[in-house]
Design a protein around this motif. Structure first.
Motif, PDB file in Angstrom:
ATOM      1  N   ASN A 203      49.749  -3.347  48.271  1.00  0.00           N
ATOM      2  CA  ASN A 203      48.596  -2.793  47.565  1.00  0.00           C
ATOM      3  C   ASN A 203      48.256  -3.731  46.421  1.00  0.00           C
ATOM      4  O   ASN A 203      49.000  -3.831  45.446  1.00  0.00           O
ATOM      5  CB  ASN A 203      48.924  -1.386  47.052  1.00  0.00           C
ATOM      6  CG  ASN A 203      47.718  -0.670  46.480  1.00  0.00           C
ATOM      7  OD1 ASN A 203      46.832  -1.281  45.909  1.00  0.00           O
ATOM      8  ND2 ASN A 203      47.701   0.652  46.626  1.00  0.00           N
ATOM      9  N   SER A 206      47.759  -1.722  42.789  1.00  0.00           N
ATOM     10  CA  SER A 206      48.997  -1.303  42.111  1.00  0.00           C
ATOM     11  C   SER A 206      50.082  -2.361  42.178  1.00  0.00           C
ATOM     12  O   SER A 206      51.122  -2.232  41.537  1.00  0.00           O
ATOM     13  CB  SER A 206      49.508  -0.005  42.740  1.00  0.00           C
ATOM     14  OG  SER A 206      49.869  -0.218  44.104  1.00  0.00           O
ATOM     15  N   ASP A 210      53.175  -0.119  49.699  1.00  0.00           N
ATOM     16  CA  ASP A 210      52.953   1.279  50.065  1.00  0.00           C
ATOM     17  C   ASP A 210      53.381   1.515  51.508  1.00  0.00           C
ATOM     18  O   ASP A 210      53.191   0.657  52.380  1.00  0.00           O
ATOM     19  CB  ASP A 210      51.472   1.651  49.918  1.00  0.00           C
ATOM     20  CG  ASP A 210      51.019   1.600  48.454  1.00  0.00           C
ATOM     21  OD1 ASP A 210      51.897   1.625  47.574  1.00  0.00           O
ATOM     22  OD2 ASP A 210      49.793   1.526  48.226  1.00  0.00           O
ATOM     23  N   ASP A 211      53.963   2.692  51.757  1.00  0.00           N
ATOM     24  CA  ASP A 211      54.377   3.056  53.115  1.00  0.00           C
ATOM     25  C   ASP A 211      53.159   3.212  54.014  1.00  0.00           C
ATOM     26  O   ASP A 211      52.149   3.805  53.617  1.00  0.00           O
ATOM     27  CB  ASP A 211      55.171   4.369  53.076  1.00  0.00           C
ATOM     28  CG  ASP A 211      55.488   4.891  54.458  1.00  0.00           C
ATOM     29  OD1 ASP A 211      56.014   4.113  55.264  1.00  0.00           O
ATOM     30  OD2 ASP A 211      55.183   6.069  54.723  1.00  0.00           O
TER      31      ASP A 211
END
Length: 378
Positions: A203, A206, A210-211
């Protein structure tokens, strides 16, 4: 002899605070409070005791205090008696009439203690006066702070060098606990990028991994029946009546008959099973598993099954005939007459003739009248 307390020269005497009863042997307590033979100061009342009395305050001592034997109000040490309510991480300290809970651990310089006793770092840079002199910048550290000159202002991803003369790149990937939380980390000038493991996606906002929800991104393409997302991957499962195949994605029919769910016979079907019963039994309407005996004698046609009497048995039935005169036919249902005259099971004498009837026999005696003789058996 026989005195309840003392005997002196053959006479019973009592201890101080007692008097002799009418029987001249037994001693009883003197109620000084009732007789007025007591000495209590103002604000106290008389309470009788065995052989004496005591004075007690009329007004109680109040919360946190208790009345002693010497008629004084003394502080209750809640810490010693264990009547305090301090938490395990707090220490009880007694005060006059009460107590207070203090943290067990005392924090050092540069820390402040919260209500639970934890030590929290003080950010000295946020103080009103500011700890650094004019022209310097304050940097908070754990338990302290440092001051640096306002020589160079560094942007995000950079920090001042040791001399405070220029900005150098921050290596976010340095050390085992890098910014990518266990994923691969690539340091960039003024920034960094994460090389995420399979099942994760970087990401850029951020700046974390991320999963990936594979079940939502590829609906109906990963699992034959049900798909459940897990961290970094996914897991397949099957509906009732099926089991997961060796490939972890397909679903094979489960042969429920292997676990013998039916009381008699079982037939496996795709995704389920069907119970069957042997001849003479029927499947229960309640559970569809148990086989119940069919009462053939109680059926609407039961009266025609046997010619005489029907008896139900588990899974079948049998017919019976009257106790005497009949025998069950080879078909197992009809009753046929027994010819006692032929089988020789009658009770006629030699002078009598046997005559068979339905269900029995008759003995007939042929005596000829005078001037006649017998011409045959009948």
């Amino acid at each position: 002899a026989g005195c309840s307390q003392h005997c002196l020269n053959g006479t019973c005497v009592c201890l101080e605070g007692y008097k002799l009863k009418a029987d001249a042997k037994t001693c009883e307590d003197i109620n000084e409070c009732f007789l007025g033979a007591y000495h209590c100061i103002a604000g106290q009342r008389c309470i009788n005791t065995l052989g004496s009395y005591r004075c007690q305050r009329v007004i109680s001592c109040g919360t946190g205090y208790e009345l002693t034997d010497s008629n004084k109000c003394e502080d209750i040490d809640e810490c010693e008696t264990g009547t305090h309510n301090c938490a395990a991480e707090l220490e009880c300290q007694n005060t006059a009439g009460s107590f207070r809970c203090r943290p067990r651990v005392q924090c050092g310089v540069g820390f402040i203690q919260d209500a639970l006793g934890s030590c929290i770092d003080i950010n000295e840079c946020l103080s009103v006066t500011g700890p650094c002199p004019s022209g310097h910048m304050c940097f908070n550290t754990v338990g302290s702070f440092t001051c640096q000159r306002h020589s160079v202002t560094c942007g995000r991803g950079y920090h001042l060098n040791a001399d405070g003369t220029r900005c150098v790149d921050i290596d976010e990937c340095a050390g085992p606990d890098n910014s990518c939380d266990g994923h691969g980390c690539i340091n960039l000038v003024g920034s960094y990028r994460c090389e995420c493991r399979a099942g994760f996606l970087f990401n850029s906002i951020s700046r974390s991994c991320d999963d990936v929800n594979e079940c939502r991104n590829y609906p109906g393409r990963l699992c034959a029946h049900k798909c459940e997302n897990i961290l970094g991957s996914y897991k397949c499962s099957c509906t009732t009546g099926f089991k997961l195949a060796d490939d972890g994605r397909s679903c094979d029919d489960l042969n429920e008959c292997d676990s013998s769910p039916c009381s008699q016979a079982c037939a496996n079907v795709y995704g389920s099973y069907q119970c069957y019963c042997r001849r003479g039994y029927q499947l229960s309407d309640v559970d569809g598993i148990t086989c119940e005996d069919i009462d053939e004698c109680a059926l609407p046609t039961g009266g025609h099954i046997c010619s005489y009497r029907c008896h139900n048995t588990p899974g079948s039935f049998h017919c019976t005939c009257p106790a005497t005169g009949y025998a069950l036919a080879p078909n197992g249902r009809s009753c046929q007459d027994i010819d006692e005259c032929v089988t020789g099971t009658h009770g006629c004498t030699e002078s009598e003739s046997c005559f068979n009837i339905q269900g029995g026999y008759k003995c007939l005696n042929f005596d000829c009248p005078p001037s006649y003789r017998r011409s045959g058996d009948t």
